[in-house]
Write a protein that holds these residues in place. Structure first.
Motif, PDB file in Angstrom:
ATOM      1  N   ARG A 124      21.986  55.776  44.048  1.00  0.00           N
ATOM      2  CA  ARG A 124      23.231  56.457  43.702  1.00  0.00           C
ATOM      3  C   ARG A 124      24.006  56.816  44.959  1.00  0.00           C
ATOM      4  NH1 ARG A 124      18.949  58.042  40.882  1.00  0.00           N
ATOM      5  NH2 ARG A 124      19.007  57.990  38.608  1.00  0.00           N
ATOM      6  N   MET A 125      25.299  56.788  44.838  1.00  0.00           N
ATOM      7  CA  MET A 125      26.170  57.225  45.912  1.00  0.00           C
ATOM      8  C   MET A 125      27.068  58.311  45.348  1.00  0.00           C
ATOM      9  SD  MET A 125      27.151  53.535  47.539  1.00  0.00           S
ATOM     10  CE  MET A 125      27.993  54.291  48.920  1.00  0.00           C
ATOM     11  N   ILE A 126      27.091  59.453  46.006  1.00  0.00           N
ATOM     12  CA  ILE A 126      27.809  60.618  45.506  1.00  0.00           C
ATOM     13  C   ILE A 126      29.043  60.865  46.368  1.00  0.00           C
ATOM     14  CG2 ILE A 126      27.614  63.052  44.883  1.00  0.00           C
ATOM     15  CD1 ILE A 126      25.698  61.215  43.395  1.00  0.00           C
ATOM     16  N   ALA A 127      30.195  61.032  45.718  1.00  0.00           N
ATOM     17  CA  ALA A 127      31.403  61.391  46.455  1.00  0.00           C
ATOM     18  C   ALA A 127      31.232  62.798  47.009  1.00  0.00           C
ATOM     19  CB  ALA A 127      32.622  61.324  45.538  1.00  0.00           C
ATOM     20  N   ASN A 128      31.368  62.965  48.322  1.00  0.00           N
ATOM     21  CA  ASN A 128      31.202  64.288  48.927  1.00  0.00           C
ATOM     22  C   ASN A 128      32.535  64.960  49.247  1.00  0.00           C
ATOM     23  OD1 ASN A 128      32.038  62.934  51.214  1.00  0.00           O
ATOM     24  ND2 ASN A 128      29.986  62.802  52.106  1.00  0.00           N
ATOM     25  N   ILE A 135      39.211  57.526  42.650  1.00  0.00           N
ATOM     26  CA  ILE A 135      38.941  58.409  41.534  1.00  0.00           C
ATOM     27  C   ILE A 135      40.115  59.347  41.389  1.00  0.00           C
ATOM     28  CG2 ILE A 135      36.449  58.266  41.753  1.00  0.00           C
ATOM     29  CD1 ILE A 135      36.412  60.810  43.205  1.00  0.00           C
ATOM     30  N   LEU A 136      40.241  59.970  40.247  1.00  0.00           N
ATOM     31  CA  LEU A 136      41.393  60.810  39.979  1.00  0.00           C
ATOM     32  C   LEU A 136      41.474  61.956  40.974  1.00  0.00           C
ATOM     33  CD1 LEU A 136      41.413  61.060  36.119  1.00  0.00           C
ATOM     34  CD2 LEU A 136      42.909  59.736  37.579  1.00  0.00           C
ATOM     35  N   SER A 137      42.678  62.407  41.221  1.00  0.00           N
ATOM     36  CA  SER A 137      42.895  63.534  42.107  1.00  0.00           C
ATOM     37  C   SER A 137      42.072  64.720  41.646  1.00  0.00           C
ATOM     38  CB  SER A 137      44.376  63.902  42.099  1.00  0.00           C
ATOM     39  OG  SER A 137      44.597  65.027  42.905  1.00  0.00           O
ATOM     40  N   MET A 138      41.401  65.371  42.581  1.00  0.00           N
ATOM     41  CA  MET A 138      40.570  66.537  42.343  1.00  0.00           C
ATOM     42  C   MET A 138      39.358  66.209  41.494  1.00  0.00           C
ATOM     43  SD  MET A 138      42.093  68.625  44.130  1.00  0.00           S
ATOM     44  CE  MET A 138      41.091  70.058  43.761  1.00  0.00           C
ATOM     45  N   CYS A 139      39.016  64.946  41.387  1.00  0.00           N
ATOM     46  CA  CYS A 139      37.873  64.569  40.564  1.00  0.00           C
ATOM     47  C   CYS A 139      36.791  64.014  41.457  1.00  0.00           C
ATOM     48  CB  CYS A 139      38.293  63.519  39.538  1.00  0.00           C
ATOM     49  SG  CYS A 139      36.929  62.867  38.589  1.00  0.00           S
ATOM     50  N   VAL A 140      35.629  64.622  41.493  1.00  0.00           N
ATOM     51  CA  VAL A 140      34.510  64.128  42.287  1.00  0.00           C
ATOM     52  C   VAL A 140      33.464  63.649  41.318  1.00  0.00           C
ATOM     53  CG1 VAL A 140      32.772  64.694  44.000  1.00  0.00           C
ATOM     54  CG2 VAL A 140      35.020  65.779  44.104  1.00  0.00           C
ATOM     55  N   CYS A 141      33.235  62.349  41.280  1.00  0.00           N
ATOM     56  CA  CYS A 141      32.284  61.826  40.308  1.00  0.00           C
ATOM     57  C   CYS A 141      31.184  61.054  41.011  1.00  0.00           C
ATOM     58  CB  CYS A 141      32.983  60.911  39.303  1.00  0.00           C
ATOM     59  SG  CYS A 141      33.534  59.360  39.999  1.00  0.00           S
ATOM     60  N   MET A 142      30.084  60.881  40.313  1.00  0.00           N
ATOM     61  CA  MET A 142      29.002  60.078  40.849  1.00  0.00           C
ATOM     62  C   MET A 142      29.421  58.621  40.850  1.00  0.00           C
ATOM     63  SD  MET A 142      25.096  59.613  39.514  1.00  0.00           S
ATOM     64  CE  MET A 142      24.647  61.238  40.056  1.00  0.00           C
ATOM     65  N   VAL A 143      29.284  57.997  41.977  1.00  0.00           N
ATOM     66  CA  VAL A 143      29.601  56.582  42.097  1.00  0.00           C
ATOM     67  C   VAL A 143      28.393  55.804  41.630  1.00  0.00           C
ATOM     68  CG1 VAL A 143      30.324  54.774  43.643  1.00  0.00           C
ATOM     69  CG2 VAL A 143      31.073  57.102  44.030  1.00  0.00           C
ATOM     70  N   CYS A 144      28.508  55.215  40.450  1.00  0.00           N
ATOM     71  CA  CYS A 144      27.323  54.618  39.833  1.00  0.00           C
ATOM     72  C   CYS A 144      27.118  53.204  40.329  1.00  0.00           C
ATOM     73  CB  CYS A 144      27.477  54.648  38.326  1.00  0.00           C
ATOM     74  SG  CYS A 144      27.893  56.277  37.698  1.00  0.00           S
ATOM     75  N   ILE A 145      26.714  53.067  41.551  1.00  0.00           N
ATOM     76  CA  ILE A 145      26.454  51.751  42.118  1.00  0.00           C
ATOM     77  C   ILE A 145      24.957  51.525  42.084  1.00  0.00           C
ATOM     78  CG2 ILE A 145      26.764  50.260  44.096  1.00  0.00           C
ATOM     79  CD1 ILE A 145      29.004  52.028  44.985  1.00  0.00           C
ATOM     80  N   LEU A 146      24.516  50.594  41.281  1.00  0.00           N
ATOM     81  CA  LEU A 146      23.094  50.397  41.063  1.00  0.00           C
ATOM     82  C   LEU A 146      22.651  49.178  41.861  1.00  0.00           C
ATOM     83  CD1 LEU A 146      23.223  51.027  37.229  1.00  0.00           C
ATOM     84  CD2 LEU A 146      22.864  52.659  39.074  1.00  0.00           C
ATOM     85  N   PHE A 147      22.341  49.416  43.133  1.00  0.00           N
ATOM     86  CA  PHE A 147      22.075  48.309  44.023  1.00  0.00           C
ATOM     87  C   PHE A 147      20.610  47.877  43.945  1.00  0.00           C
ATOM     88  CE2 PHE A 147      25.961  47.919  46.048  1.00  0.00           C
ATOM     89  CZ  PHE A 147      26.468  49.167  46.321  1.00  0.00           C
ATOM     90  N   SER A 148      20.379  46.609  44.076  1.00  0.00           N
ATOM     91  CA  SER A 148      19.038  46.117  44.335  1.00  0.00           C
ATOM     92  C   SER A 148      18.766  46.336  45.817  1.00  0.00           C
ATOM     93  CB  SER A 148      18.954  44.627  44.015  1.00  0.00           C
ATOM     94  OG  SER A 148      17.752  44.113  44.474  1.00  0.00           O
ATOM     95  N   PHE A 149      17.709  47.096  46.123  1.00  0.00           N
ATOM     96  CA  PHE A 149      17.513  47.595  47.485  1.00  0.00           C
ATOM     97  C   PHE A 149      17.286  46.464  48.478  1.00  0.00           C
ATOM     98  CE2 PHE A 149      16.959  51.245  50.041  1.00  0.00           C
ATOM     99  CZ  PHE A 149      16.079  50.902  51.039  1.00  0.00           C
TER     100      PHE A 149
END
Length: 574
Positions: free
Chosen positions: A113-117, A24-38
């Motif tokens: 959802r996976m969130i960049a921390n 992801i872009l420098s200094m950019c924290v975005c939601m990683v939209c990975i929509l997994f089948s559990f």
């Protein structure tokens, strides 16, 4: 320009370890939209070794440039955990077991959802934390992979090393520090977790003294974007949403224009040489699996490919492809093809091997591509033809299907748990509006043998992920409390008195007899928690009561076209 609403992901050769990446872009924290089948989430991780010279596979995601690559879903790397896993949503896309034969044909878990921390550089690898135990139980296969505490110990060692080098290095002995480091690394070539946590070079050792030994591994987990554009396969050409097909649940929809012949999604495969590995069995009188009682197939079969003349089952494990539904004729706008020679993670020579040879292949080594058979417009649902065998099986299921007993009263406990603002019903209220039989309440409780019976006031430190053990419980009473809410305005909150279920009550639910419940109050003892807040009460479905476990569930693999299925694998052909 910032992050795109749907971050672009790619599959590619891993820099070192089988793991996940996100640029992801420098200094950019975005939601990683990975929509997994559990259903797939923890099945397909095959970490081999740390910084191996062999090629591995990774997930990479730049936020601005669409980069392409290859995936191994969800593998921990201790070096730089930069993604936090969230809980998935759970629902069946508006279907209900009382009216819809397709309800149990797909998993209700989705949209994890996976969130960049932390800030993740473009081309950076994605890492989640599996915990030390994950490596411990796989030490024979993976070797002595360092734990997080291994790097902490190395950092302490490097501080002592620095003191020694500063004391003894001078103009008369200018190479003392490097010479000493060479001696240390030469002596540390035995397979220990601490030794494997040492910096990988003298230069990295110097850097580790200021930023930490784990952080020195970060540059090794970043791919050049130009390399990714040239070598990867795009993963976010499709995204999930409720399908346009009745009973299908969710489907895959084009996120952008895909031309005729273009790759819609990669499909690296887990190969299962014998489909009986997915068979479900009943429990015998001794409590063990009874091979004579075959009761169905695992749900994952519905997400896999097979052939009528073979025992081989092939399961794609990229998340988007799991949503591609069935259609025939002109409505089918895609098909599966074997990945091209040279694709990372695909060994075309395996297609010539026998099924017995596949049994000895313990690594991932096959891959399909989902390919457009005509131009596909943005927002259009993607379909492939599952084959006449699948369609006949589905039509038979619909014709013979009947709703399970008491299904009209079923309500998912997961959905009830998701809305904590709704007051839980008291015993009096449940006489006229009972909860579904599958719904069970759980409370954190610190029971010890010999503990006096009676009432115990709730303490907040008992709850949460690291709280006391969960015991099945039942509501005794509810009390309203008016107090300031998050905005400062007075709101009504509820706390509850909960009685712990004893062995007799749990046995009535089937928990004791089947041996699936161990934390339970002894028969006849009365333990009550008072002033329990709603957040501290968990509502769960009783074991094997979710839609996925219904006995009349539809189970059938998708069929690979005969013209591309290897003749060498047709071990059922007469």
């Amino acid at each position: 320009t910032g992050c795109m609403p749907n971050c672009n992901f790619a599959l590619s050769e891993c820099v070192g370890v089988e793991c996940m990446y996100i640029p992801i872009l420098s200094m950019c924290v975005c939601m990683v939209c990975i929509l997994f089948s559990f259903a797939f989430i923890y099945v397909f991780c095959h970490l081999q070794t740390i910084y191996s010279t062999e090629s591995r596979i990774i997930l990479i995601a730049p936020c601005v440039v669409c980069v392409y690559s290859y995936i191994y879903i969800f593998v921990l790397i201790f070096v730089a955990v930069n993604v936090q896993e969230g809980k998935p949503d759970y629902d069946h896309a508006g279907l209900h077991r009382s009216t819809d034969p397709g309800t149990s044909g797909f998993t209700g878990y989705h949209n994890q959802r996976m969130i960049a921390n932390k800030n993740v550089p473009a081309g950076g690898e994605l890492f989640v934390d599996y915990g030390d135990e994950w490596f411990k139980v796989r030490e024979n296969e993976l070797g002595a992979v360092p734990y997080r505490r291994s790097f902490d110990r190395v950092d302490k060692f490097l501080k002592k090393f620095k003191k020694i080098s500063l004391k003894h290095q001078n103009s008369n002995n200018p190479t003392f520090t490097k010479d000493l480091w060479d001696v240390i690394t030469a002596r540390a070539n035995y397979p220990s977790r601490n030794a494997n946590a040492l910096p990988l070079s003298f230069k990295e050792m110097q850097s580790a003294q200021s930023i930490g030994s784990a952080e020195t591994r970060l540059p090794r987990s970043i791919r050049d974007l130009n390399w990714l554009e040239a070598n990867g396969r795009c993963m976010d050409n499709i995204h999930p949403n409720n399908s346009t097909v009745a009973q299908a649940g969710r489907g895959a929809f084009a996120s952008r224009f895909v031309p005729d012949g273009g790759t819609i999604a990669p499909g690296p495969l887990l190969h299962v040489p014998n489909r009986t590995a997915l068979q479900l069995y009943g429990i015998g009188e001794d409590g063990a699996r009874d091979p004579a009682r075959r009761i169905g197939m695992q749900l994952i079969l519905n997400y896999c490919f097979g052939h009528a003349e073979s025992t081989v089952i092939l399961c794609p494990y990229t998340s988007p492809s799991a949503y591609v539904n069935h259609a025939t004729g002109e409505k089918a706008n895609a098909e599966v093809r074997w990945a091209e020679d040279g694709t990372p993670g695909h060994n075309s020579d395996w297609l010539e091997e026998s099924v017995s040879s596949l049994k000895w292949r313990n690594e991932i080594g096959l891959s399909l591509n989902f390919v457009a058979t005509r131009d596909i417009q943005p927002g259009e649902e993607v379909f492939i033809d599952y084959g006449p065998e699948w369609e006949n099986a589905w039509n038979k299921h619909v014709k013979e299907w009947a709703p399970p007993p008491d299904s009209e009263n079923y309500a998912s406990a997961t959905i009830l748990q998701s809305d904590s603002t709704i007051p839980l019903r008291t015993p009096d209220e449940q006489r006229t509006e009972p909860y579904s039989k599958n719904v069970v309440f759980y409370c954190h409780y610190g029971y010890q043998p010999g503990m006096p019976e009676g009432e115990y006031a709730w303490m907040d430190e008992w709850g949460g992920p690291d709280g006391l053990t969960l015991y099945p419980c039942r509501i005794v009473r509810r009390e309203a409390v008016d107090m300031p809410g998050p905005t400062g305005a007075v709101e009504t909150f509820y706390h509850y008195a909960m009685v712990m279920l004893d062995e007799d009550a749990v046995a009535e639910l089937g928990g004791i007899a089947s041996g699936i419940f161990t934390h339970v109050i002894p028969s006849g003892e009365n333990h009550i928690l008072t002033y329990v807040p709603r957040w501290a009460i968990e509502i769960r479905d009783w074991f094997y009561s979710k839609d996925e476990f219904m006995e009349n569930s539809f189970r059938h693999e998708m069929m690979i076209p005969d013209e591309i299925f290897p003749d060498a694998w047709k071990n059922l052909r007469e």
